[in-house]
Design an enzyme around this catalytic site. Structure first.
Site, PDB file in Angstrom:
ATOM      1  N   ASP A   1     -23.846  19.624  -1.230  1.00 53.21           N
ATOM      2  CA  ASP A   1     -24.059  18.203  -1.474  1.00 53.21           C
ATOM      3  C   ASP A   1     -24.570  17.882  -2.869  1.00 53.21           C
ATOM      4  O   ASP A   1     -24.660  16.716  -3.240  1.00 53.21           O
ATOM      5  CB  ASP A   1     -25.049  17.638  -0.440  1.00 53.21           C
ATOM      6  CG  ASP A   1     -24.370  17.431   0.887  1.00 53.21           C
ATOM      7  OD1 ASP A   1     -23.156  17.161   0.869  1.00 53.21           O
ATOM      8  OD2 ASP A   1     -25.032  17.538   1.922  1.00 53.21           O
TER       9      ASP A   1
ATOM     10  N   HIS B   1     -30.826  25.481   1.849  1.00 50.42           N
ATOM     11  CA  HIS B   1     -29.925  25.477   3.000  1.00 50.42           C
ATOM     12  C   HIS B   1     -30.522  26.369   4.084  1.00 50.42           C
ATOM     13  O   HIS B   1     -31.128  27.387   3.770  1.00 50.42           O
ATOM     14  CB  HIS B   1     -28.529  25.990   2.594  1.00 50.42           C
ATOM     15  CG  HIS B   1     -27.468  25.634   3.577  1.00 50.42           C
ATOM     16  ND1 HIS B   1     -27.243  26.370   4.718  1.00 50.42           N
ATOM     17  CD2 HIS B   1     -26.597  24.596   3.602  1.00 50.42           C
ATOM     18  CE1 HIS B   1     -26.254  25.816   5.394  1.00 50.42           C
ATOM     19  NE2 HIS B   1     -25.852  24.727   4.743  1.00 50.42           N
TER      20      HIS B   1
ATOM     21  N   HIS C   1     -27.745  15.550   8.515  1.00 50.80           N
ATOM     22  CA  HIS C   1     -26.510  16.347   8.574  1.00 50.80           C
ATOM     23  C   HIS C   1     -25.546  15.916   7.462  1.00 50.80           C
ATOM     24  O   HIS C   1     -25.375  16.611   6.480  1.00 50.80           O
ATOM     25  CB  HIS C   1     -25.897  16.171   9.960  1.00 50.80           C
ATOM     26  CG  HIS C   1     -24.781  17.104  10.275  1.00 50.80           C
ATOM     27  ND1 HIS C   1     -24.410  18.143   9.469  1.00 50.80           N
ATOM     28  CD2 HIS C   1     -23.934  17.160  11.339  1.00 50.80           C
ATOM     29  CE1 HIS C   1     -23.405  18.804  10.013  1.00 50.80           C
ATOM     30  NE2 HIS C   1     -23.087  18.215  11.155  1.00 50.80           N
TER      31      HIS C   1
HETATM   32  N1  ACO Z   1     -36.810  20.958  -2.564  1.00 47.58           N
HETATM   33  C1  ACO Z   1     -38.061  21.467  -2.641  1.00 47.58           C
HETATM   34  N2  ACO Z   1     -38.543  22.364  -1.766  1.00 47.58           N
HETATM   35  C2  ACO Z   1     -37.747  22.761  -0.785  1.00 47.58           C
HETATM   36  C3  ACO Z   1     -36.433  22.289  -0.641  1.00 47.58           C
HETATM   37  C4  ACO Z   1     -35.972  21.338  -1.588  1.00 47.58           C
HETATM   38  N3  ACO Z   1     -34.726  20.841  -1.505  1.00 47.58           N
HETATM   39  N4  ACO Z   1     -35.846  22.851   0.435  1.00 47.58           N
HETATM   40  C5  ACO Z   1     -36.774  23.663   0.961  1.00 47.58           C
HETATM   41  N5  ACO Z   1     -37.912  23.627   0.221  1.00 47.58           N
HETATM   42  C6  ACO Z   1     -39.133  24.416   0.421  1.00 47.58           C
HETATM   43  C7  ACO Z   1     -39.894  23.927   1.642  1.00 47.58           C
HETATM   44  O1  ACO Z   1     -40.833  22.924   1.310  1.00 47.58           O
HETATM   45  C8  ACO Z   1     -40.540  25.216   2.089  1.00 47.58           C
HETATM   46  O2  ACO Z   1     -41.619  25.467   1.212  1.00 47.58           O
HETATM   47  P1  ACO Z   1     -42.988  26.131   1.751  1.00 47.58           P
HETATM   48  O3  ACO Z   1     -42.571  27.516   2.213  1.00 47.58           O
HETATM   49  O4  ACO Z   1     -43.905  26.124   0.607  1.00 47.58           O
HETATM   50  O5  ACO Z   1     -43.426  25.272   2.908  1.00 47.58           O
HETATM   51  C9  ACO Z   1     -39.488  26.272   1.801  1.00 47.58           C
HETATM   52  O6  ACO Z   1     -38.708  25.733   0.722  1.00 47.58           O
HETATM   53  C10 ACO Z   1     -38.583  26.567   2.997  1.00 47.58           C
HETATM   54  O7  ACO Z   1     -37.949  25.353   3.394  1.00 47.58           O
HETATM   55  P2  ACO Z   1     -37.591  24.957   4.900  1.00 47.58           P
HETATM   56  O8  ACO Z   1     -37.751  23.464   5.028  1.00 47.58           O
HETATM   57  O9  ACO Z   1     -38.328  25.822   5.855  1.00 47.58           O
HETATM   58  O10 ACO Z   1     -36.067  25.341   4.976  1.00 47.58           O
HETATM   59  P3  ACO Z   1     -35.048  24.899   6.110  1.00 47.58           P
HETATM   60  O11 ACO Z   1     -34.073  26.007   6.232  1.00 47.58           O
HETATM   61  O12 ACO Z   1     -35.737  24.457   7.350  1.00 47.58           O
HETATM   62  O13 ACO Z   1     -34.368  23.602   5.478  1.00 47.58           O
HETATM   63  C11 ACO Z   1     -32.880  22.172   4.302  1.00 47.58           C
HETATM   64  C12 ACO Z   1     -33.116  23.587   4.895  1.00 47.58           C
HETATM   65  C13 ACO Z   1     -33.079  21.108   5.410  1.00 47.58           C
HETATM   66  C14 ACO Z   1     -31.431  22.093   3.824  1.00 47.58           C
HETATM   67  C15 ACO Z   1     -33.865  21.974   3.136  1.00 47.58           C
HETATM   68  O14 ACO Z   1     -33.649  22.947   2.148  1.00 47.58           O
HETATM   69  C16 ACO Z   1     -33.741  20.567   2.533  1.00 47.58           C
HETATM   70  O15 ACO Z   1     -34.334  19.631   3.073  1.00 47.58           O
HETATM   71  N6  ACO Z   1     -32.971  20.417   1.435  1.00 47.58           N
HETATM   72  C17 ACO Z   1     -32.771  19.108   0.844  1.00 47.58           C
HETATM   73  C18 ACO Z   1     -31.774  18.282   1.659  1.00 47.58           C
HETATM   74  C19 ACO Z   1     -30.356  18.751   1.477  1.00 47.58           C
HETATM   75  O16 ACO Z   1     -29.889  18.986   0.367  1.00 47.58           O
HETATM   76  N7  ACO Z   1     -29.633  18.870   2.621  1.00 47.58           N
HETATM   77  C20 ACO Z   1     -28.200  19.256   2.598  1.00 47.58           C
HETATM   78  C21 ACO Z   1     -27.998  20.587   3.254  1.00 47.58           C
HETATM   79  S1  ACO Z   1     -26.275  21.046   3.165  1.00 47.58           S
HETATM   80  C22 ACO Z   1     -25.516  20.195   4.407  1.00 47.58           C
HETATM   81  O17 ACO Z   1     -26.106  19.834   5.406  1.00 47.58           O
HETATM   82  C23 ACO Z   1     -24.046  19.875   4.339  1.00 47.58           C
END
Ligand code: ACO
Length: 445
Positions: free
Chosen positions: A378, A322, A283
């Protein structure tokens, strides 16, 4: 609620109403009409779908609430596809540019922009409640020398409930107001003292001649000077960061505040739960991970190899993607601008060039385009916080101070929402049943 049933169908009745969902239970052959309102059905309506009267009705299974609305709310609107974030209907871009954190806090909590009198009185109240009881100071000094500031913040905001026992009268509007004022006022004091504690420096008392954000900076950084004078560009940038973090509808920590608040506990205890939820790396902690990632990449030449690693699934590009925003995170755009203002004062963080190049390359890459991955709030916030010389442990404390008005606005809404009940989800039990207990004296023979 009785489901409308007007058409005979294998024993059950269905209606002709278009604004409903017709469900056929193939176990019984019965059909049910479930009203649709605001794009949702009531999960409780599914309870009418049962095999027989002695069995519990149908429920939904939704770990993480990915498709379940827990509340109606008029506080914050998000359209993830269009990159829209509005507090009480006002676009975040306008608030960040033209308002200030305390005005936004009033807007979030009370639903409307303040009149001049309301604003002056609000600022006066917040300014004159920044001090905490001396015993809070003693309590905080008791933490270990290396205590994490979020742990200190969580414990001390919860402890405030013991200093204001009347806060439990949550049905009294006057009482709710004063607790909201106290909490918004005192969070910077608690956060700054948690920071000073880790540095072994004396706690700095609030200076009521300063603005909210100036006073926070003073409590963080003042040493022997008579008055700490922060550069106005830094004050403005931090104020904007607080505004950007002030609310984000039903995120994990807000859900925690609402869930705990639904037991009708005092708001300090509910907000302490929110701080706990925010503490978690999924988070509040992503900006710290961005800094670690940028440091590891080290220089622009290493970016292509890093991106290849991400595409091969070795790791994630932190600060990208996101759950809700699928085109851009409007907060990221604003933060990028704030970066320039801050670096003008502090000098450019050398990691900025790597971040900008990384963003450029990723946004042109098919992998990220296809998955609709964009920089989130972020991606740049950690760079700014580092320029302020905050250690990474403080990043989430800053988030918590900014989020406090949002938590309280949502809590206030909860206390007045007649449809709300104590939060108590169902479970699908997967354990053993009806075992026979054998006493230890016999089991361990
Ligand atoms: N880098 C590379 N690939 C990614 C990333 C990333 N940052 N984020 C998502 N993907 C890919 C996943 O691997 C997935 O690929 P696939 O379809 O081949 O399996 C696809 O994109 C969809 O991703 P999900 O994990 O299903 O997306 P979800 O909505 O569940 O996750 C999240 C969102 C947790 C923010 C994710 O994008 C992530 O982990 N980002 C990096 C961490 C981050 O920056 N978090 C801050 C969020 S903002 C906040 O909380 C204030």
């Amino acid at each position: 609620m009785d489901l409308q049933r007007t058409t005979e169908c294998e024993g059950a009745l269905v209606s002709d109403d278009n604004n409903s969902l017709t469900v056929r239970d193939n176990r019984t052959g019965k059909e049910y009409d479930i009203p649709i309102a605001d794009g949702t059905i009531k999960a409780a309506d599914l309870g009418a779908i049962k095999l027989n009267d002695d069995e519990p009705g149908l429920a939904t299974y939704d770990p993480g609430f990915v498709n379940t609305a827990s509340t109606k709310s008029a506080v914050t609107f998000i359209d993830g596809d269009k990159g829209i974030l509005e507090y009480r209907g006002y676009p975040i871009e306008q608030l960040a540019e033209k308002s200030n954190f305390l005005e936004v806090a009033y807007l979030l909590v009370y639903g409307e922009l303040p009149t001049k009198e309301q604003y002056d009185s609000w600022v006066h109240e917040i300014t004159y409640h920044t001090f905490v009881h001396e015993n809070v100071k003693g309590f905080m000094q008791g933490f270990r020398y290396d205590a994490h500031p979020m742990g200190m913040l969580m414990a001390s905001v919860g402890a405030l409930s013991t200093f204001y026992p009347e806060a439990k009268n949550i049905h009294d509007p006057e009482n709710r107001h004063i607790q909201i004022v106290r909490m918004i006022s005192k969070m910077p004091t608690l956060g700054a003292w948690a920071f000073r504690h880790a540095q072994g420096k004396p706690y700095v008392y609030p200076d009521n001649e300063l603005s909210y954000t100036e006073n926070f900076l003073s409590m963080l950084f003042k040493m022997s000077e008579l008055r700490f004078e922060a550069d106005p560009r830094l004050v403005k940038a931090l104020d904007v960061l607080f505004i950007l973090h002030a609310d984000h509808e039903q995120n994990c920590s807000t859900n925690a505040v609402r869930s705990v608040g639904s037991s009708q506990v005092d708001p300090y205890s509910a907000v302490a739960a929110g701080v706990g939820a925010l503490f978690g790396p999924l988070h509040g902690g992503a900006n710290e991970a961005v800094l670690r990632m940028l440091r590891r990449i080290g220089s622009k030449e290493n970016i292509p190899a890093f991106i290849e690693g991400v595409k091969n699934g070795n790791e994630k590009l932190m600060g990208f993607g996101h759950r809700v925003y699928k085109n851009f995170d409007p907060r990221a755009t604003i933060i990028k601008k704030a970066c320039d203002d801050v670096f003008e004062v502090t000098g450019v963080n050398p990691l900025l060039a790597i971040a900008q190049e990384l963003e450029k390359i990723a946004l042109e890459d098919e992998y990220f385009i296809k998955r609709r991955l964009y920089p989130n709030v972020d991606f740049y916030s950690g760079l700014i916080y580092e320029a302020f010389q905050f250690p990474p442990e403080m990043f989430t404390v800053l988030f918590a101070i900014g989020r406090t008005p949002g938590w309280l606005a949502q809590w206030l809404e909860l206390t007045q929402d007649t449809e709300q009940k104590i939060a108590r989800p169902k479970q699908i039990y997967t354990g053993d049943r009806k075992l026979t207990f054998v006493p230890a004296s016999e089991r361990w023979k």
